[in-house]
Design an enzyme around this catalytic site. Structure first.
Site, PDB file in Angstrom:
ATOM      1  CE1 TYR A 112      -7.426  21.650  -2.335  1.00 18.15           C
ATOM      2  CE2 TYR A 112      -9.588  21.901  -1.351  1.00 18.15           C
ATOM      3  CZ  TYR A 112      -8.791  21.808  -2.468  1.00 18.15           C
ATOM      4  OH  TYR A 112      -9.344  21.889  -3.717  1.00 18.15           O
ATOM      5  CG  ASP A 153      -3.618  21.126  -3.405  1.00 21.69           C
ATOM      6  OD1 ASP A 153      -2.849  21.969  -3.903  1.00 21.69           O
ATOM      7  OD2 ASP A 153      -4.666  20.752  -3.966  1.00 21.69           O
TER       8      ASP A 153
END
Length: 263
Positions: A112, A153
């Site tokens: 992330y 992400d």
DNA sequence: ATGGCGTAACAATTACGA
């Protein structure tokens, strides 16, 4: 082998949505981000009931990553500090943004990447520093593992096809040259984007803002990616974005991306 | 230029997201 990545924006709020998706889409491994929960409170049971092994690294309120695997993972490691010395990692592992594990001889790293806040802010500089340390972490990972899949992400649109409105003169965080170059520095270690093996089209996205009817108008970004070592890239048969979960009630603002390669 | 919407922590408002 099928590996999916999905920023779920709270695993507790999205628990049923993610379980339903996993039942309908029995991927070998689902990598999630923004779980927003400490490990003691992670909802393991519903996923274990679906026959998944659960590995998580969370913190209070923010960030957090987790892996849902059909088979037990080997050598699960959390954070950059698992491979890099403290003088390089500094405080970057305080935020839970990286978890890795091995299945069928493939190392998988679930990431992330920091959002970056405003251009030239402390958060922006933190993002660039994090990406620099990520490069070192991936470099060491590639010394240890021949087959690598990193996904998650990335909070970066790799090029202007990956954002609904390409940036003008004003720097837009997620599209700035410094961020894109930092990402390319990681990929130059020997990783390729399987999504771009199948289409050169723009306007295909994995995230849409909750606000302003962005999804309905397809004003999104492609910021959720997989990157593969060459052998896995060559064996890849598909890399798709499943927009269906974004249409359901109470969705995450991101939707799953799935890569599949021949075993 | 700002807010739009949603989540978490916390108890009305703030931090954060990209």
């Amino acid at each position: 082998m099928k590996i999916a990545t999905w920023n779920v924006n709270s695993i507790r709020t999205r628990r049923s949505l993610v379980c339903d998706w996993l039942e309908a889409n029995p991927v070998d491994l689902l990598c999630v981000q923004e779980t927003k929960v400490v490990d003691e409170d992670f909802p393991r049971e519903p996923f274990e009931s679906l026959g998944r092994h659960v590995y998580c690294a969370g913190q209070k309120s923010y960030n957090g990553v987790a892996l849902f695997s059909r088979v037990p993972l080997e050598n699960v490691e959390i954070g950059f500090g698992a491979l890099l010395p403290e003088e390089i990692v500094g405080d970057l592992d305080d935020q839970k943004r990286a978890i890795a594990g091995t299945l069928n001889g493939v190392r998988v790293v679930d990431l992330y990447v920091p959002n970056g806040g405003e251009y030239d802010s402390d958060k922006y500089r933190y993002k660039l520093r994090w990406l620099e340390v990520l490069r070192k972490y991936i470099e060491v990972t590639l010394d240890k593992y021949d087959r690598l899949c990193i996904c998650g992400d990335f909070n970066i649109a790799p090029d202007d096809r990956d954002i609904h409105t390409p940036p003008g003169n004003k720097p837009i965080v997620g599209t700035t040259p410094a961020e894109r170059e930092a990402l390319q520095e990681v990929l130059s270690l020997g990783l390729r984007d399987p999504f771009r093996k199948f289409t050169e089209e723009g306007g295909i996205f994995s995230w849409w803002d909750y606000r302003g009817g962005s999804f309905r108008r397809n004003r999104g970004w492609r910021i959720d990616h997989h990157y593969l070592t060459p052998e896995l890239f060559d064996r890849t048969v598909s890399c798709t974005i499943d927009v269906e979960p974004r249409k359901l009630p109470k969705p995450s603002d991101h939707t799953p991306v799935i890569v599949e390669w021949k075993d």
